[in-house]
Design a protein around this motif. Sequence first.
Motif, PDB file in Angstrom:
ATOM      1  N   ILE A   1      -7.284  13.199  -7.811  1.00  0.00           N
ATOM      2  CA  ILE A   1      -6.256  14.141  -7.365  1.00  0.00           C
ATOM      3  C   ILE A   1      -5.634  14.912  -8.518  1.00  0.00           C
ATOM      4  O   ILE A   1      -5.442  16.126  -8.453  1.00  0.00           O
TER       5      ILE A   1
ATOM      6  N   LYS B   1      -5.766  18.946  -9.261  1.00  0.00           N
ATOM      7  CA  LYS B   1      -4.572  19.792  -9.369  1.00  0.00           C
ATOM      8  C   LYS B   1      -4.652  20.654 -10.639  1.00  0.00           C
ATOM      9  O   LYS B   1      -4.274  21.836 -10.627  1.00  0.00           O
TER      10      LYS B   1
ATOM     11  N   ILE C   1      -3.671   7.586  -8.939  1.00  0.00           N
ATOM     12  CA  ILE C   1      -3.731   7.367  -7.488  1.00  0.00           C
ATOM     13  C   ILE C   1      -4.983   6.602  -7.100  1.00  0.00           C
ATOM     14  O   ILE C   1      -4.934   5.619  -6.349  1.00  0.00           O
TER      15      ILE C   1
ATOM     16  N   HIS D   1      -0.562   5.042  -2.751  1.00  0.00           N
ATOM     17  CA  HIS D   1      -0.241   6.443  -2.521  1.00  0.00           C
ATOM     18  C   HIS D   1      -0.618   6.841  -1.095  1.00  0.00           C
ATOM     19  O   HIS D   1      -1.621   6.370  -0.551  1.00  0.00           O
ATOM     20  N   ARG D   2       0.182   7.703  -0.489  1.00  0.00           N
ATOM     21  CA  ARG D   2      -0.022   8.078   0.912  1.00  0.00           C
ATOM     22  C   ARG D   2      -1.405   8.681   1.162  1.00  0.00           C
ATOM     23  O   ARG D   2      -1.918   8.615   2.282  1.00  0.00           O
ATOM     24  N   SER D   3      -2.028   9.258   0.138  1.00  0.00           N
ATOM     25  CA  SER D   3      -3.325   9.908   0.316  1.00  0.00           C
ATOM     26  C   SER D   3      -4.480   8.914   0.406  1.00  0.00           C
ATOM     27  O   SER D   3      -5.557   9.265   0.902  1.00  0.00           O
ATOM     28  N   VAL D   4      -4.280   7.698  -0.083  1.00  0.00           N
ATOM     29  CA  VAL D   4      -5.364   6.707  -0.076  1.00  0.00           C
ATOM     30  C   VAL D   4      -4.991   5.417   0.655  1.00  0.00           C
ATOM     31  O   VAL D   4      -5.870   4.643   1.040  1.00  0.00           O
TER      32      VAL D   4
END
Length: 361
Positions: free
Chosen positions: A102, A106, A154, A327-330
């Motif tokens: 991630i 970015k 992350i 983390h909310r993404s994983v």
Amino acid sequence: MSKRVFNFCAGPAALPEAVLLRAQAELLDWQGKGLSVMEMSHRSDEFTGIAETAEHDLRDLLSIPDNYKVLFLQGGASQQFAQVPLNLLPEEGIADYLDTGIWSRKAIDEARRFGNVNVAASAKPYDYFAIPGQNEWQLSKNAAYVHYASNETIGGLEFGWIPEVGDVPLVADMSSDILSRPIDISKFGLIYAGAQKNIGPSGLVVTIVREDLLGRARSSCPTMLDYKVAADNGSMYNTPPTWSWYLAGLVFAWLKEQGGVEAIGRINQLKQRKLYDFIDASGLYSNPIAKNDRSWMNVPFRLADEKLDKPFLAGAEVRGLLNLKGHRSVGGMRASIYNAVGMDAVDALLGYMAEFEKEHG
């Protein structure tokens, strides 16, 4: 200090207790001057001494060669995603970037706002569970620089090696693993690191840049983002984040007291090995990252049944084991075990994980 907990937050992260106690003692009256560091002029002899000592200690810890400037800047690592290409990427040039998660993505997206970007390699074909070997990379012949994130906080993917890119300047985002072990600074053109993991509180970014790379900023680069302007003004073109700089200096001094990056590196190696060995031997917990590419600083893990996530986190909080939610993404869990997170914290976590597995495994 009975209320102190074990903090596994990815950032802002745990700070050494000794550093916090010293800052507390000096909060109202720094070394008998009758005022706080937060109230000092950054141009004063007192703060100049704080700044110079911090830089000296960081240079000592990382064996930074004399032909590198050390900058204490504002804005964090995310601002560096723009600052790097504004300083190093000519308008018609091209920069090579490695995509390992991630944060590197970015950086890629931001750099594309300023010029041509070649994604020389990506971990996507490996579901971001492994770093592609250099034999798979497609580097440009005339790249202005090669950029990579040495550790993805992350996903828990980390380079255990330094890429070989010849004479092309190597640029690294080391926000989450700087000072975790020795590293050869001379292999890099530029290193940047947000402070809030292994350096100090948020609001500060440390940039280490080779002198020959200064003075290359585009004419459109804002003055505040020009590395040469920062270097020429001792990182004080404007009022710097003085409190964060002061605390970073206390962390550097603490790290030297521990024996430097060589000593802390040995401890970090033991911490991560202990945690990964337990996860690998478990029937309840798992980590998907290729063993050679596992992060020393951020250890993600999953429970066999997602329904157990909430009770696991609730039980951890009761025991003073905080910020383990992934983390909310994983999803899943993540234990960030930076320099200030001691072996006692890892042992406490492992004890709870074993207890939870015995009950729910």
